[in-house]
Scaffold this motif. Sequence first.
Motif, PDB file in Angstrom:
ATOM      1  N   UNK A  93       0.826  -1.207   0.000  1.00 33.08           N
ATOM      2  CA  UNK A  93       0.000   0.000   0.000  1.00 33.08           C
ATOM      3  C   UNK A  93       0.861   1.258   0.000  1.00 33.08           C
ATOM      4  N   UNK A  94       1.888   1.307   0.840  1.00 31.28           N
ATOM      5  CA  UNK A  94       2.697   2.524   0.952  1.00 31.28           C
ATOM      6  C   UNK A  94       3.610   2.752  -0.246  1.00 31.28           C
ATOM      7  N   UNK A  95       3.892   1.726  -1.017  1.00 33.03           N
ATOM      8  CA  UNK A  95       4.720   1.895  -2.220  1.00 33.03           C
ATOM      9  C   UNK A  95       4.048   2.826  -3.226  1.00 33.03           C
ATOM     10  N   UNK A  96       2.738   2.964  -3.119  1.00 37.40           N
ATOM     11  CA  UNK A  96       1.976   3.818  -4.038  1.00 37.40           C
ATOM     12  C   UNK A  96       1.942   5.282  -3.597  1.00 37.40           C
ATOM     13  N   UNK A  97       2.486   5.585  -2.415  1.00 35.59           N
ATOM     14  CA  UNK A  97       2.435   6.950  -1.886  1.00 35.59           C
ATOM     15  C   UNK A  97       3.767   7.654  -2.162  1.00 35.59           C
ATOM     16  N   UNK A  98       3.757   8.690  -2.993  1.00 34.54           N
ATOM     17  CA  UNK A  98       4.997   9.424  -3.267  1.00 34.54           C
ATOM     18  C   UNK A  98       5.525  10.115  -2.010  1.00 34.54           C
ATOM     19  N   UNK A  99       6.845  10.232  -1.928  1.00 36.52           N
ATOM     20  CA  UNK A  99       7.466  10.961  -0.824  1.00 36.52           C
ATOM     21  C   UNK A  99       7.884  10.100   0.351  1.00 36.52           C
ATOM     22  N   UNK A 100       7.625   8.787   0.269  1.00 33.26           N
ATOM     23  CA  UNK A 100       8.039   7.907   1.361  1.00 33.26           C
ATOM     24  C   UNK A 100       9.397   7.317   1.031  1.00 33.26           C
ATOM     25  N   UNK A 101      10.356   7.534   1.933  1.00 35.06           N
ATOM     26  CA  UNK A 101      11.685   6.952   1.763  1.00 35.06           C
ATOM     27  C   UNK A 101      11.760   5.560   2.378  1.00 35.06           C
ATOM     28  N   UNK A 102      11.151   5.404   3.543  1.00 32.52           N
ATOM     29  CA  UNK A 102      11.171   4.119   4.245  1.00 32.52           C
ATOM     30  C   UNK A 102       9.861   3.943   5.016  1.00 32.52           C
ATOM     31  N   UNK A 103       9.514   2.677   5.242  1.00 34.61           N
ATOM     32  CA  UNK A 103       8.418   2.343   6.150  1.00 34.61           C
ATOM     33  C   UNK A 103       8.935   1.249   7.068  1.00 34.61           C
ATOM     34  N   UNK A 104       8.768   1.450   8.361  1.00 37.55           N
ATOM     35  CA  UNK A 104       9.295   0.543   9.369  1.00 37.55           C
ATOM     36  C   UNK A 104       8.171   0.160  10.322  1.00 37.55           C
ATOM     37  N   UNK A 105       7.891  -1.137  10.431  1.00 40.96           N
ATOM     38  CA  UNK A 105       6.901  -1.604  11.393  1.00 40.96           C
ATOM     39  C   UNK A 105       7.587  -1.728  12.745  1.00 40.96           C
ATOM     40  N   UNK A 106       6.934  -1.168  13.764  1.00 38.84           N
ATOM     41  CA  UNK A 106       7.496  -1.181  15.116  1.00 38.84           C
ATOM     42  C   UNK A 106       6.459  -1.773  16.069  1.00 38.84           C
ATOM     43  N   UNK A 175      16.614   0.870  18.884  1.00 40.79           N
ATOM     44  CA  UNK A 175      17.200  -0.184  19.711  1.00 40.79           C
ATOM     45  C   UNK A 175      16.221  -1.328  19.994  1.00 40.79           C
ATOM     46  N   UNK A 176      14.978  -1.187  19.558  1.00 39.69           N
ATOM     47  CA  UNK A 176      13.961  -2.219  19.779  1.00 39.69           C
ATOM     48  C   UNK A 176      13.729  -2.998  18.487  1.00 39.69           C
ATOM     49  N   UNK A 177      13.066  -4.158  18.583  1.00 39.84           N
ATOM     50  CA  UNK A 177      12.735  -4.883  17.356  1.00 39.84           C
ATOM     51  C   UNK A 177      11.894  -4.021  16.417  1.00 39.84           C
ATOM     52  N   UNK A 178      12.325  -3.945  15.195  1.00 38.25           N
ATOM     53  CA  UNK A 178      11.572  -3.248  14.162  1.00 38.25           C
ATOM     54  C   UNK A 178      11.849  -3.943  12.835  1.00 38.25           C
ATOM     55  N   UNK A 179      10.986  -3.684  11.878  1.00 44.78           N
ATOM     56  CA  UNK A 179      11.061  -4.388  10.607  1.00 44.78           C
ATOM     57  C   UNK A 179      10.898  -3.382   9.479  1.00 44.78           C
ATOM     58  N   UNK A 180      11.981  -3.145   8.731  1.00 48.59           N
ATOM     59  CA  UNK A 180      11.904  -2.260   7.574  1.00 48.59           C
ATOM     60  C   UNK A 180      11.230  -3.028   6.449  1.00 48.59           C
ATOM     61  N   UNK A 181      10.073  -2.534   6.032  1.00 49.50           N
ATOM     62  CA  UNK A 181       9.301  -3.238   5.000  1.00 49.50           C
ATOM     63  C   UNK A 181       9.316  -2.521   3.661  1.00 49.50           C
ATOM     64  N   UNK A 182       9.790  -1.291   3.656  1.00 44.56           N
ATOM     65  CA  UNK A 182       9.876  -0.516   2.414  1.00 44.56           C
ATOM     66  C   UNK A 182      11.101   0.372   2.508  1.00 44.56           C
ATOM     67  N   UNK A 183      11.944   0.322   1.490  1.00 45.92           N
ATOM     68  CA  UNK A 183      13.134   1.171   1.460  1.00 45.92           C
ATOM     69  C   UNK A 183      13.336   1.672   0.039  1.00 45.92           C
ATOM     70  N   UNK A 184      13.015   2.947  -0.161  1.00 47.91           N
ATOM     71  CA  UNK A 184      13.170   3.563  -1.467  1.00 47.91           C
ATOM     72  C   UNK A 184      14.453   4.386  -1.563  1.00 47.91           C
TER      73      UNK A 184
END
Length: 189
Positions: A93-106, A175-184
């Motif tokens: 979903x976020x890949x379709x939004x311009x201006x996002x460099x990264x999305x990280x689930x926390x 420093x906590x578990x996180x998951x980078x799911x999108x990296x442009x």
Amino acid sequence: MPIFRSEAQARILAWLLLVPDREQPISTLAPVAGVAQPNTLREVNRLVEGGLLRERRAGNTRLVAANTSSPYFEPLVQILGRAYGPGVAVPQVLAEVPGIERAIIIGSWARRFQGEAGPPPNDVDVIVVGSPSPRALRRANAQLEEQLGVPVQLIIVTAEDWAEQPTGFLQTVHSSPHLTVLDNTGAKQ
């Protein structure tokens, strides 16, 4: 996933097992499954017979939910979470939004995804790095909530703040578990 009988079956299982306290009338599962009501009923009947879902009656309505006592519950949650959960839906979903460099689930979803024990998450927290349009981000947020069936919190952070971690919140996230799911950005993780 080719391990499931059908895409409809996998979607029904994901909808109910990834939020195990969700109990729904069978009639509301057809849009989730993406098939006609009779096909949904057949899939649900198979899943109840197989012990993966439990059912109860409320008047004339059949309600179904995850059978958390099934020996297959935990392994299926792991598979479905990876195949249909936020780790797949958020970047799509976020890949379709311009201006996002990264999305990280926390938060709790990232911790469960990385194997930390605990109750199933009731929401999804996502850091959005960049400068997306607020309007486009609101539409994406609504789409994610509808697709996942849980509240989704999108937190916008500038690229500079993400890199420099000027707040205690961002230091904790790093420093906590996180998951980078999108990296442009083209950078390696």
